[in-house]
Design an enzyme around this catalytic site. Structure first.
Site, PDB file in Angstrom:
ATOM      1  CG  LEU A 161      -1.701  -1.254   1.538  1.00 50.34           C
ATOM      2  CD1 LEU A 161      -2.442  -1.100   2.865  1.00 50.34           C
ATOM      3  CD2 LEU A 161      -2.680  -1.549   0.410  1.00 50.34           C
ATOM      4  CG  ASN A 216       9.018  -1.048  -0.647  1.00 52.21           C
ATOM      5  OD1 ASN A 216       8.116  -0.958  -1.481  1.00 52.21           O
ATOM      6  ND2 ASN A 216       8.819  -0.842   0.638  1.00 52.21           N
ATOM      7  CB  CYS A 268       8.102   2.417   3.147  1.00 55.69           C
ATOM      8  SG  CYS A 268       6.612   2.589   4.128  1.00 55.69           S
ATOM      9  CE  LYS A 328       2.999   8.842  -0.688  1.00 54.79           C
ATOM     10  NZ  LYS A 328       2.769   7.587  -1.372  1.00 54.79           N
ATOM     11  NE  ARG A 335       5.352   7.653  10.072  1.00 58.65           N
ATOM     12  CZ  ARG A 335       4.807   6.464   9.831  1.00 58.65           C
ATOM     13  NH1 ARG A 335       5.088   5.442  10.610  1.00 58.65           N
ATOM     14  NH2 ARG A 335       3.971   6.298   8.824  1.00 58.65           N
TER      15      ARG A 335
HETATM   16  C1  UGA Z   1       6.157   2.703  -0.822  1.00 55.97           C
HETATM   17  C2  UGA Z   1       5.782   1.757  -1.976  1.00 55.97           C
HETATM   18  O1  UGA Z   1       5.502   2.535  -3.145  1.00 55.97           O
HETATM   19  C3  UGA Z   1       4.545   0.918  -1.601  1.00 55.97           C
HETATM   20  O2  UGA Z   1       4.273  -0.013  -2.635  1.00 55.97           O
HETATM   21  C4  UGA Z   1       4.847   0.155  -0.295  1.00 55.97           C
HETATM   22  O3  UGA Z   1       3.750  -0.636   0.111  1.00 55.97           O
HETATM   23  C5  UGA Z   1       5.176   1.153   0.798  1.00 55.97           C
HETATM   24  O4  UGA Z   1       6.335   1.940   0.389  1.00 55.97           O
HETATM   25  C6  UGA Z   1       5.487   0.384   2.044  1.00 55.97           C
HETATM   26  O5  UGA Z   1       6.494  -0.336   2.080  1.00 55.97           O
HETATM   27  O6  UGA Z   1       4.662   0.393   2.976  1.00 55.97           O
HETATM   28  P1  UGA Z   1       5.238   5.056   0.044  1.00 55.97           P
HETATM   29  O7  UGA Z   1       6.455   5.065   0.923  1.00 55.97           O
HETATM   30  O8  UGA Z   1       3.917   5.374   0.605  1.00 55.97           O
HETATM   31  O9  UGA Z   1       5.086   3.620  -0.666  1.00 55.97           O
HETATM   32  O10 UGA Z   1       5.526   6.160  -1.067  1.00 55.97           O
HETATM   33  P2  UGA Z   1       5.944   6.171  -2.605  1.00 55.97           P
HETATM   34  O11 UGA Z   1       4.797   6.629  -3.399  1.00 55.97           O
HETATM   35  O12 UGA Z   1       6.584   4.908  -2.984  1.00 55.97           O
HETATM   36  O13 UGA Z   1       7.051   7.345  -2.584  1.00 55.97           O
HETATM   37  C7  UGA Z   1       8.268   7.187  -1.847  1.00 55.97           C
HETATM   38  C8  UGA Z   1       9.198   8.350  -2.110  1.00 55.97           C
HETATM   39  O14 UGA Z   1       9.704   8.317  -3.440  1.00 55.97           O
HETATM   40  C9  UGA Z   1       8.582   9.735  -1.927  1.00 55.97           C
HETATM   41  O15 UGA Z   1       9.514  10.555  -1.261  1.00 55.97           O
HETATM   42  C10 UGA Z   1       8.358  10.212  -3.349  1.00 55.97           C
HETATM   43  O16 UGA Z   1       8.343  11.615  -3.466  1.00 55.97           O
HETATM   44  C11 UGA Z   1       9.566   9.615  -4.048  1.00 55.97           C
HETATM   45  N1  UGA Z   1       9.403   9.423  -5.509  1.00 55.97           N
HETATM   46  C12 UGA Z   1       8.425   8.626  -5.990  1.00 55.97           C
HETATM   47  C13 UGA Z   1      10.276  10.065  -6.382  1.00 55.97           C
HETATM   48  O17 UGA Z   1      11.204  10.796  -5.958  1.00 55.97           O
HETATM   49  N2  UGA Z   1      10.112   9.879  -7.726  1.00 55.97           N
HETATM   50  C14 UGA Z   1       9.153   9.085  -8.231  1.00 55.97           C
HETATM   51  O18 UGA Z   1       9.083   8.961  -9.475  1.00 55.97           O
HETATM   52  C15 UGA Z   1       8.280   8.449  -7.347  1.00 55.97           C
END
Ligand code: UGA
Length: 442
Positions: A161, A216, A268, A328, A335
């Site tokens: 998620l 991840n 995460c 994000k 966190r």
């Molecule tokens: C992430 C995974 O996407 C989920 O599938 C997983 O379940 C979750 O961790 C977890 O382990 O519980 P999340 O941490 O909510 O989800 O956020 P993401 O949407 O993955 O973004 C993570 C970071 O990457 C953010 O700082 C975002 O800004 C950055 N990001 C994302 C980028 O810098 N570029 C991108 O193209 C996408």
């Protein structure tokens, strides 16, 4: 959307039931029609949730919690004995990083052990928390030693998620992964909530645990990959956004997770990557790609500060506005947010920092003690933040920032300079406003 329960009369328990994953899991299972018992030790949080105040923002969750509590399907409790009737208990407690990168499993051990000691009937204990490979096997051995293995059978069922769209992701999973030693136990957990047509992988504990960590890690790798390309873009005059589009149109690559910027952060991706690297070390192997992914992320994180420094000559006594504290957009979660070390970097160089975020309004709300960001001013809007500043630094990709009135921003600033860690703008629009602009790889 509420779905339909697939197994009749199954009572489900959730330990860590008011945590981010725990509450989504509890409310969605109740939304499917299961009698669900969310157990949490925090009585204050329980009172808040029952009064409609969730501990965090998550689209659609408040409504679902309200409806399922009102329907009598979701019960929230601080009494561990209430889990007795549950035949499947999801473990959704935290697994934070220790200083060496290793995941701290103490909460998982405590949750499983305490639950086993406080019940008479057997149950499946399903690990949702992200754990190192081998954790389900070790927990099973641990329970055996304590003579509790007749109470609990361990199953692994990682979550995928995303924060902010967790409820939506629960209803529309890309896959369901279950690790179990006993085939029927794995099938039972998958059968609980796998929507029709969604691929289900029932495998060993170890493979299930590693699918989560590798997923991840792969997402982190995509981000660091495009961020590394962004470094070259700046040297050769290419635009990384066009590169992302150009490579993302190849279905083997796909367009997701190719947005260059200040990198990934949050509770995460970084933690799981560190945990995976630690697992390589423990098996005397070197995680060459993964270590580089972390290194590139760290470089990009602070590259925006270097850009400010290059433009302003020094940061001492400069007034900097930071837009975005959440890790994000569409979340109020700070966190392990990249914004914290970046603001700390600015402070350590003597800058005077004002911060703002649409959903994070104060250090108290963010759960930050005073010493985390000393001397920082918190304001309510990007315009209040921009007033009399020598530079704006954008760290989170909020829509509100994409929609900024640039003419107004220019008027408010002492020195019109924007360093954009999320590539929200077109260079030409900023040029037209006579605002100096630096993105990442553009
Ligand atoms: C992430 C995974 O996407 C989920 O599938 C997983 O379940 C979750 O961790 C977890 O382990 O519980 P999340 O941490 O909510 O989800 O956020 P993401 O949407 O993955 O973004 C993570 C970071 O990457 C953010 O700082 C975002 O800004 C950055 N990001 C994302 C980028 O810098 N570029 C991108 O193209 C996408």
């Amino acid at each position: 959307m509420k779905g339909e329960s697939k197994l009749n009369n199954v009572v489900i328990g959730v330990v860590g039931g008011l945590g981010h994953i725990g509450l989504i899991q509890s409310a969605c299972l109740a939304g499917l029609g299961y009698n669900t018992i969310a157990y949490d030790i925090d009585k204050e949080k329980i009172a808040g949730v029952l009064n409609g105040k969730l501990p965090f923002e998550e689209a659609g969750l408040q409504k679902l919690v309200r409806e399922t509590v009102n329907d009598g399907l979701l019960k929230i409790t601080a009494q561990i004995d209430d889990l007795e009737e549950a035949e499947i208990v999801f473990i959704c407690v935290g697994t934070p990083s220790l200083s060496n990168g290793e995941a701290d499993l103490s909460q998982v051990y405590q949750a499983v052990e305490q639950m086993a000691r406080n019940r008479n009937r057997h149950c499946l204990a399903v690990i949702k928390s992200t754990v190192p490979v081998g954790a389900s096997a070790k927990l099973t051995a641990h329970l055996k030693k304590l003579n509790l293995s007749n109470k609990v059978t361990m199953v692994s069922n990682p979550e995928f998620l995303r924060e902010g769209s967790g409820v939506e992701d629960f209803w529309n999973p890309a896959r369901i992964v279950v690790g179990s030693e006993i085939k029927e136990a794995g099938e039972k957990v998958a059968g609980l909530y796998a929507p029709d047509g969604v691929p289900v992988i029932i495998t060993s504990w170890e493979s299930s645990e590693l699918i989560k960590l590798a997923s991840n890690a792969f997402l982190s790798t995509k981000i660091s990959f495009i961020n590394e390309i962004s470094i070259l873009c700046e040297q050769v005059g290419a635009d990384v956004r066009t590169i992302s589009k150009g490579i993302g149109l190849d279905p083997r690559i796909n367009p997701h997770f190719l947005a260059a910027g200040v990198g990934f952060s949050g509770p995460c991706l970084e933690k799981d990557l560190q945990s995976l690297i630690d697992q390589f070390k423990k098996t005397n192997q070197k995680a060459r790609i993964l270590e580089s992914v972390l290194e590139v992320n760290e470089t990009l994180r602070h590259s925006v500060v270097e850009k400010l420094l290059a433009e302003l000559g020094r940061l001492k006594d400069k007034n900097i506005a930071v837009l975005g504290m959440a890790f994000k957009e569409e979340t109020d979660d700070v966190r392990q947010s990249h914004s914290l070390p970046i603001v700390q970097n600015l402070i350590s160089q003597g800058a005077m920092v004002t911060v703002t975020d649409p959903w994070v309004k104060s250090p108290e709300q963010a759960g930050l003690s005073e010493d985390v960001l000393p001397g920082v001013t918190w304001v309510d809007s990007p315009y209040a933040a921009a007033k009399d500043k020598d530079a704006i630094l954008i760290l989170t990709a909020w829509q509100e920032y994409r929609d900024l009135d640039l003419a107004r921003i220019k008027q408010l600033m002492a020195n019109p300079l924007i360093v954009d860690g999320r590539n929200l703008f077109n260079k030409d629009d900023l040029k037209a406003q006579e605002i100096k602009y630096q993105g990442v790889g553009i």
